[in-house]
Write an enzyme that holds these catalytic residues in place. Structure first.
Site, PDB file in Angstrom:
ATOM      1  N   GLY A   8      36.850  37.793  48.657  1.00  0.00           N
ATOM      2  CA  GLY A   8      36.113  36.640  49.155  1.00  0.00           C
ATOM      3  C   GLY A   8      36.523  35.333  48.505  1.00  0.00           C
ATOM      4  N   ASP A  62      41.342  38.534  56.698  1.00  0.00           N
ATOM      5  CA  ASP A  62      42.682  39.098  56.591  1.00  0.00           C
ATOM      6  C   ASP A  62      42.533  40.619  56.490  1.00  0.00           C
ATOM      7  OD1 ASP A  62      41.732  39.575  54.043  1.00  0.00           O
ATOM      8  OD2 ASP A  62      43.379  38.574  52.998  1.00  0.00           O
ATOM      9  N   CYS A  66      37.874  38.111  52.876  1.00  0.00           N
ATOM     10  CA  CYS A  66      39.143  38.655  52.390  1.00  0.00           C
ATOM     11  C   CYS A  66      38.790  39.762  51.401  1.00  0.00           C
ATOM     12  CB  CYS A  66      40.016  37.570  51.770  1.00  0.00           C
ATOM     13  SG  CYS A  66      39.334  36.788  50.289  1.00  0.00           S
ATOM     14  N   GLY A  67      39.727  40.234  50.622  1.00  0.00           N
ATOM     15  CA  GLY A  67      39.435  41.356  49.731  1.00  0.00           C
ATOM     16  C   GLY A  67      38.308  41.075  48.762  1.00  0.00           C
ATOM     17  N   GLY A 112      39.734  34.008  47.854  1.00  0.00           N
ATOM     18  CA  GLY A 112      40.770  33.270  48.572  1.00  0.00           C
ATOM     19  C   GLY A 112      40.240  32.633  49.842  1.00  0.00           C
TER      20      GLY A 112
END
Length: 376
Positions: free
Chosen positions: A295, A234, A292-293, A297
């Site tokens: 990891g 994302d 992701c930011g 999620g």
């Protein structure tokens, strides 16, 4: 100027997050439903004595939080404090490299309370970096007291012009400069690395040298296909994904990019991670990298797909062991946590690792598979 022989490093704000700063105290007050202003006022009266090791952790907490009955325990509060510490893996890896390359002595010069200091040394293996610790809790002096710098200088047993001090607090940097120590105001890895390179401590940045020599995926299919790598992220992992895709392609891997294809701060990680996870599960791709930011999620989402075995990876041991023992097929990374150099090394290890296929590992994985088959 002589060649640099010794680094003085602050810990919080340079190699790790701060241990117990204002932001973290506010989070603790919110989490435990405390009066934040009252807690901060009490902290202000206690913290110098506490950080200089003149009162214990329990005494500090008794006076700041547990002066009245609470519906949580001191141990629960301590565990919350400890959980807030996070590493800057890129800086840690960098300091380890230059220490080894130049034979440097590395000394911690930090304001830190004893119990938090001990936890962080053990948790993040800081004794592998530092030769010794001039911590406020041990020497009963704290920055901005010049005495703590003098203790470090005496311990270094090196001329002033061979010392470099790195700190994220400008005041302390200025103090060290005033004492004749070359000093660097740390704001991020790249600027600090450049400043050290200007002083003659450069590390040749390893472009990630993947070794794709005809790597093949072991599968139950009679056809052994060349390894095909899927990558998804994302917005929080977008920049890191772009770098990893380019590196993988340069190394000769076939890469399928599942998006995001442009930076959009409103996008959602499941929209990219789930399609890639399904492709891993059905054999369309051999292994996946989900970002992701943090990891977290991405890892949660990936593991919702039957046949996926994903984990959040921050170190080389887990990148290898996760495949060898647990047949991990998706590695999750935190785009805001893991730097691109370290991420590239972890991806290389992940790709090169092979499942051991031993009876004990197969037995354990079968128990997981049973859960997947019975979940409905």
């Amino acid at each position: 100027m002589n060649a640099i022989s010794c680094l003085f490093l602050d810990i919080g704000g340079v190699l790790l997050s701060n241990g117990w700063d204002y932001k973290f105290r506010q989070r603790a007050a919110e989490h435990f439903h405390l009066d934040a202003n009252e807690m901060e006022n009490r902290h202000g009266l206690l913290f110098v004595t506490y950080e200089e090791g003149r009162i214990t952790f329990n005494e500090y907490l008794d006076r700041m939080v547990f002066y009245q009955k609470r519906d949580f325990t001191p141990d629960q509060f301590k565990d919350f404090i400890f959980s807030l510490s996070t590493p800057d893996l890129e800086m840690i890896a960098f300091i380890k490299k230059i220490k080894l390359q130049y034979g440097l002595k590395v000394i911690a010069v930090s304001n830190e309370a004893r119990e938090i200091n001990a936890y962080r040394i053990n948790k993040f293996k800081l004794n592998e970096i530092f030769d010794f610790f001039v911590s406020s809790c041990y020497v009963h002096r704290r920055k901005p007291d010049a005495a703590i710098f003098r203790l470090a200088i005496d311990g270094a047993q090196a001329p002033l012009d061979e010392l470099v001090y790195i700190d994220n607090t400008q005041m302390f940097v200025n103090m060290a400069k005033g004492m004749g120590i070359t000093s660097i105001h740390h704001t991020d890895y790249l600027s600090t690395a450049k400043a050290l390179a200007d002083l003659g401590l450069s590390v040749k940045e390893k472009s990630i040298e993947f070794q794709p020599q005809n790597l093949k995926e072991e599968t139950s299919s009679p056809v052994r296909k060349m390894m095909r790598i899927g990558v998804a992220s994302d917005h929080g992992g977008f920049d890191l994904k772009v770098k990893l895709v380019a590196l993988l392609k340069t190394a000769g891997y076939e890469v399928k990019d599942f998006g995001a294809y442009q930076l959009n701060t409103d996008d959602d990680y499941p929209d990219f991670v789930i399609p890639m996870s399904e492709a891993v599960a059905n054999g369309e791709i051999s292994r996946g990298v989900a970002i992701c930011g943090s990891g977290v999620g991405a890892c949660i989402a990936a593991n919702k797909i039957a046949g996926v075995r994903s984990a959040l990876i921050t170190d080389s041991f887990s990148a290898r062991q996760g495949v060898e023992d647990d047949n991990m097929n998706i590695m999750c990374l935190g785009g805001r946590i893991t730097g691109s150099a370290l991420a590239g090394e972890l991806v290389q290890i992940f790709i090169n690792a092979r499942f051991k296929n031993e009876e004990r590992f197969l037995r354990r994985l079968n128990k997981v598979s049973v859960l997947e088959r019975n979940k409905d």
